[in-house]
Design an enzyme around this catalytic site. Structure first.
Site, PDB file in Angstrom:
ATOM      1  N   LEU A  90       0.845  -1.307  -0.114  1.00 13.18           N
ATOM      2  CA  LEU A  90      -0.022   0.391  -0.053  1.00 13.18           C
ATOM      3  C   LEU A  90       0.926   1.153   0.273  1.00 13.18           C
ATOM      4  CD1 LEU A  90      -2.936  -1.163   2.237  1.00 13.18           C
ATOM      5  CD2 LEU A  90      -2.836  -0.675   0.112  1.00 13.18           C
ATOM      6  N   GLY A  91       1.777   1.041   0.707  1.00 13.12           N
ATOM      7  CA  GLY A  91       2.484   2.575   0.964  1.00 13.12           C
ATOM      8  C   GLY A  91       4.051   2.186   1.589  1.00 13.12           C
ATOM      9  N   GLY A 138       6.638   4.083   4.902  1.00  9.92           N
ATOM     10  CA  GLY A 138       7.417   5.432   4.836  1.00  9.92           C
ATOM     11  C   GLY A 138       8.793   5.101   6.078  1.00  9.92           C
ATOM     12  N   GLY A 139       8.885   6.065   7.151  1.00  8.94           N
ATOM     13  CA  GLY A 139       9.986   6.274   7.536  1.00  8.94           C
ATOM     14  C   GLY A 139      10.049   5.685   8.853  1.00  8.94           C
ATOM     15  N   MET A 140       9.187   4.892   9.050  1.00  7.31           N
ATOM     16  CA  MET A 140       9.208   3.638  10.360  1.00  7.31           C
ATOM     17  C   MET A 140       8.883   2.370   9.643  1.00  7.31           C
ATOM     18  SD  MET A 140      10.274   3.989  13.008  1.00  7.31           S
ATOM     19  CE  MET A 140       9.900   2.917  13.941  1.00  7.31           C
ATOM     20  N   GLY A 141       8.823   1.437   8.117  1.00  8.94           N
ATOM     21  CA  GLY A 141       8.156   0.856   7.125  1.00  8.94           C
ATOM     22  C   GLY A 141       7.539   0.706   6.290  1.00  8.94           C
ATOM     23  N   VAL A 171       3.620  -0.422   4.387  1.00 10.29           N
ATOM     24  CA  VAL A 171       2.919  -1.275   4.810  1.00 10.29           C
ATOM     25  C   VAL A 171       1.585  -1.861   4.239  1.00 10.29           C
ATOM     26  CG1 VAL A 171      -0.113   0.006   5.467  1.00 10.29           C
ATOM     27  CG2 VAL A 171       1.421   1.301   6.417  1.00 10.29           C
ATOM     28  N   LYS A 212       1.262  -2.743   9.028  1.00 12.40           N
ATOM     29  CA  LYS A 212       2.772  -1.775   8.878  1.00 12.40           C
ATOM     30  C   LYS A 212       4.062  -2.694   9.250  1.00 12.40           C
ATOM     31  CE  LYS A 212       4.520   2.475   9.928  1.00 12.40           C
ATOM     32  NZ  LYS A 212       4.316   3.377  11.298  1.00 12.40           N
ATOM     33  N   ASP A 243       3.629  13.482  14.934  1.00 15.13           N
ATOM     34  CA  ASP A 243       3.974  13.522  13.007  1.00 15.13           C
ATOM     35  C   ASP A 243       2.930  13.812  12.531  1.00 15.13           C
ATOM     36  OD1 ASP A 243       5.850  13.407  11.441  1.00 15.13           O
ATOM     37  OD2 ASP A 243       5.549  11.343  10.931  1.00 15.13           O
TER      38      ASP A 243
END
Length: 183
Positions: free
Chosen positions: A18-19, A21-24, A26, A41, A130
């Protein structure tokens, strides 16, 4: 960590990415026990070796799971398998706030929903540090929901200054991020 379709983490079968980001990353996943689609995630392997990152990842899950509000995504599970750490949340059918151009009345409605979710988090002692358009989703029916963030904290774990301010708390919210183009 790119997970291939049909890989399983516990009872969750990966369906599609799905996408990221900074922490992993998804992924859309299928909960084989409850027979529903969820968002999963995953903390990248190099991040899970960092005890500070792993602690923040687990803190994200606990903080968000403690909340029950229509404008905050629900956390269903947290776990690990073969040193892969993951958080399972409701799957939100929608788009991020980034790039949205609502009319004036819709912008006011969205702002009220965002404020309602944040107020619920604050009432539970949770600070989202955030907050940005990418962490806010607009569902197909116009409901706003906030995604979990690795940058959450509870009031008790922050450093309070004598005058009541919080040390080292950044909100990450700039006025330019919230400027709506009114139609």
């Amino acid at each position: 960590m790119a997970l291939a379709a049909e890989i399983r983490l516990g009872p969750y079968e990966i369906v599609a990415p799905l996408g990221a980001g900074g922490m992993g990353e998804v992924h859309r996943a299928r909960d084989t026990r409850l027979r529903r689609d969820v968002a999963l995630k995953v903390l990248p392997p190099d991040e899970s070796a960092d005890s500070g990152r792993l602690t923040r990842f687990e803190q994200e899950a606990r903080a968000t799971a403690a909340l029950n509000h229509p404008n905050i995504v629900a956390v269903h599970d947290v776990g690990s398998e073969n040193d892969v750490f993951f958080i399972v949340t409701e799957l939100v059918d929608g788009e991020s706030l980034r790039g949205a151009s609502p009319g004036q009345s819709m912008a006011i409605d969205w702002a009220a929903q965002i404020a309602s979710g944040l107020a619920a988090a604050h009432a539970a002692g949770i600070v989202h540090r955030d907050l940005k358009p990418e962490n806010i989703l607009i569902t197909r029916d116009g409901r706003i929901t906030r995604l979990p963030s690795d940058d959450v904290s509870d009031y008790h774990s922050m450093t309070w200054l004598p005058d009541g301010r919080i040390m080292a708390l950044h909100v990450g919210l700039r006025a330019t991020q919230w400027r709506f183009q009114l139609q």
